[in-house]
Design a protein around this motif. Structure first.
Motif, mmCIF file in Angstrom:
data_model
loop_
_atom_site.group_PDB
_atom_site.id
_atom_site.type_symbol
_atom_site.label_atom_id
_atom_site.label_comp_id
_atom_site.label_asym_id
_atom_site.label_seq_id
_atom_site.Cartn_x
_atom_site.Cartn_y
_atom_site.Cartn_z
ATOM 1 N N GLY A 1 -0.632 -5.644 5.845
ATOM 2 C CA GLY A 1 -0.740 -4.260 5.378
ATOM 3 C C GLY A 1 0.388 -3.389 5.896
ATOM 4 N N ASP A 2 0.777 -3.625 7.153
ATOM 5 C CA ASP A 2 1.895 -2.869 7.735
ATOM 6 C C ASP A 2 3.208 -3.174 7.014
ATOM 7 O OD1 ASP A 2 0.182 -1.751 9.571
ATOM 8 O OD2 ASP A 2 0.648 -3.194 11.160
ATOM 9 N N PHE B 1 3.491 -4.127 3.913
ATOM 10 C CA PHE B 1 3.456 -3.471 2.602
ATOM 11 C C PHE B 1 3.836 -1.992 2.710
ATOM 12 C CE2 PHE B 1 0.965 -0.974 -0.525
ATOM 13 C CZ PHE B 1 1.690 -1.325 -1.653
ATOM 14 N N LYS B 2 3.309 -1.319 3.728
ATOM 15 C CA LYS B 2 3.669 0.086 3.938
ATOM 16 C C LYS B 2 5.166 0.229 4.213
ATOM 17 C CE LYS B 2 -0.853 1.324 5.908
ATOM 18 N NZ LYS B 2 -1.562 1.649 7.174
ATOM 19 N N SER C 1 7.006 -0.254 0.976
ATOM 20 C CA SER C 1 6.731 0.870 0.076
ATOM 21 C C SER C 1 7.584 2.076 0.449
ATOM 22 C CB SER C 1 5.247 1.251 0.127
ATOM 23 O OG SER C 1 4.441 0.199 -0.352
ATOM 24 N N ARG C 2 7.668 2.365 1.757
ATOM 25 C CA ARG C 2 8.470 3.508 2.206
ATOM 26 C C ARG C 2 9.956 3.262 1.984
ATOM 27 N NH1 ARG C 2 4.747 3.835 7.625
ATOM 28 N NH2 ARG C 2 3.049 5.097 6.729
ATOM 29 N N GLU D 1 10.659 3.703 -1.676
ATOM 30 C CA GLU D 1 10.629 5.138 -1.998
ATOM 31 C C GLU D 1 11.946 5.797 -1.608
ATOM 32 O OE1 GLU D 1 8.028 9.186 -0.894
ATOM 33 O OE2 GLU D 1 7.437 7.221 -0.099
ATOM 34 N N ASP E 1 8.501 2.052 9.631
ATOM 35 C CA ASP E 1 8.327 3.224 8.764
ATOM 36 C C ASP E 1 9.269 3.172 7.554
ATOM 37 O OD1 ASP E 1 6.290 4.404 10.150
ATOM 38 O OD2 ASP E 1 7.591 5.707 11.360
ATOM 39 N N GLY E 2 9.990 2.051 7.422
ATOM 40 C CA GLY E 2 10.815 1.864 6.233
ATOM 41 C C GLY E 2 12.310 1.947 6.449
#
Length: 369
Positions: free
Chosen positions: A133-134, A136-137, A140-141, A144, A345-346
C-alpha cells in the motif's frame, strides 16, 4: 571517440530525417496506423538527433575558423576574439558528443508506451500488504508530480490494510521508459504497527511494470470473447447492489511459447459504468497477451544487454527501505540516500535519473561508443 568516427556514424541522418518527414504526410502511410505511429516515433527521435548534429557541426566549424584566424590574423583584437571563440566551442564539444552518443543508442521501442503496474505483497504477511500500500501511494504521488494519470483496475485489500495485490494503469509521456526501472522485489525494514516488542521486521513486495499494449499491437478476435456481468460487491450504496456494472471477460488464447490453448479470465469492477469497465478489461487483455507474446523479446534484450539496471528479472531484489536509519538503498547501482520520508512521498526522480545514467553508460560501453 574521434570526431571523424562520430561524424561517420552521423552520415545519412539528415537524409533519413527528410525521408521520414515526407512519409508521415503520405495518405497511404497515415491509413496504416501501425506504420504511421512507428514513423512518428522515429521522426521525433531523428529530430532531436538532427538538431544536436547541426549544433555539433557548427561547433567544429567554429573551432576550425578560430584556429585559421589565429594562424593568419595579426590584429590583436581579432586574435582575442578568435581565442574566445575557440575556447567556447572546444569547451562545448565534449558534452555535446556525449549527448549525441546517447541519442545514437537505439531506443527501446517500448519506452514511449503507457504502463500497467502490478504490486503484490510478498513475504511478511500483513506487513507486506501494508508495504504494498505504501508503494502504491509512492507511485501515485510520483505520477501526480509528472502530470500522469493513474487508473486502478484491480484491487485485493489486505486484512490489516494495504493491498495483497493492486493493478493500475499509468498514462502519460514516456511512462514505461521511466517506470520500467521499478520492476523487481522491494524490501522494507521497519517495526510493524502490529509488533509489540519493537523489533524490526523485514518484509517484501514485488513490483512488475509492463508496457501497455495498444489496440494494434496484438490481434484479438473480439467475437470470441465471452462477457459476463455481475453486481459489484462491497460498499457503495444502492448502485452497487442493484446495477450489474462489474464485467468478467473470458478468452481462449493460444500461448505462442507452449503451444497450448489457455483460458484468460479478467474481471473489472472499477467504475459504475459497465462500458468503461469493458474497455478497461479489454485493455488488460491486450496487455496480458502482449506481455506474454513479447517475453522472448524481453529475454533477448536482457541476455544481449545484461545491465545491472534493467534485466527484466522481476525476482531480483532491487531496493531496500530502511526506516530505523531513514535510508533508501538501490542495490543495482549502490545508490544510497537518507531522505526516506521524501522518497516514499513520491520524490523518486533522482534515483530513476541515476538508473538511467547507469544503463546508458552500460549501453555506450556495449556499443563501444
Amino acid at each position: 571517440m574521434a570526431e571523424s568516427s562520430l561524424l561517420d556514424r552521423l552520415e545519412g541522418i539528415d537524409a533519413r530525417f527528410e525521408e521520414v518527414k515526407t512519409l508521415i504526410t503520405d495518405p497511404a502511410v497515415i491509413a496504416d496506423m501501425k506504420r504511421y505511429v512507428r514513423l512518428n516515433k522515429e521522426y521525433r527521435e531523428l529530430e532531436r538527433l538532427t538538431e544536436a548534429t547541426s549544433r555539433y557541426r557548427q561547433l567544429l566549424k567554429d573551432v576550425a575558423e578560430a584556429k585559421q584566424l589565429l594562424e593568419t590574423e595579426n590584429d590583436d583584437e581579432m586574435r582575442a576574439m578568435a581565442r574566445e571563440q575557440l575556447d567556447q566551442a572546444s569547451g562545448a564539444i565534449p558534452a555535446l558528443e556525449e549527448e549525441i552518443k546517447i541519442l545514437l543508442i537505439p531506443a527501446d521501442p517500448e519506452d514511449g508506451k503507457n504502463a500497467i503496474v502490478e504490486i503484490r505483497g510478498g513475504t511478511g504477511g500483513d506487513e507486506a500488504a501494508l508495504f504494498a500500500g505504501d508503494l502504491f501511494k509512492m507511485y501515485s504521488r510520483y505520477c501526480e508530480s509528472k502530470g500522469w494519470t493513474v487508473s486502478v483496475t484491480s484491487v485485493s485489500e489486505g486484512a490489516a490494510g494495504g493491498f495483497k495485490e493492486i493493478v493500475f494503469a499509468v498514462s502519460g509521456e514516456n511512462v514505461y521508459g521511466t517506470l520500467k526501472y521499478e520492476s523487481g522485489v522491494h524490501r522494507v525494514q521497519r517495526v510493524p504497527a502490529t509488533e509489540t516488542q519493537g523489533r524490526v521486521h523485514t518484509s517484501a513486495a514485488t513490483v512488475a511494470v509492463l508496457p501497455e499494449a495498444e489496440a494494434f499491437d496484438v490481434e484479438i478476435n473480439e467475437g470470441e470473447i465471452k462477457w459476463e456481468t455481475f453486481r459489484s460487491g462491497g460498499a457503495g450504496g444502492q448502485n452497487v447492489n442493484k446495477v450489474e456494472s462489474g464485467v468478467r471477460l473470458r478468452y481462449m488464447w493460444k500461448n505462442p511459447v507452449t503451444g497450448q490453448t489457455d483460458e484468460i479470465l479478467i474481471e473489472c469492477t472499477e467504475t459504475r459504468d459497465q462500458p468503461k469497465n469493458k474497455e478497461r478489461a479489454l485493455s488488460r487483455l491486450r496487455t496480458f497477451i502482449y506481455d506474454k507474446e513479447h517475453q522472448k523479446y524481453v529475454d533477448d534484450i536482457a541476455s544481449r544487454r545484461k545491465t545491472l539496471v534493467s534485466t527484466g528479472d522481476r525476482s531480483a531484489k532491487i531496493r531496500t527501505y530502511n526506516y530505523p536509519q531513514g535510508r533508501i538503498t538501490d542495490h543495482r547501482i549502490n545508490y544510497t540516500i537518507y531522505n526516506l520520508q521524501a522518497f516514499v512521498d513520491g520524490d523518486i526522480q533522482d534515483c530513476i535519473d541515476h538508473l538511467i545514467v547507469a544503463e546508458n553508460a552500460e549501453k555506450l560501453k556495449a556499443q563501444e561508443l
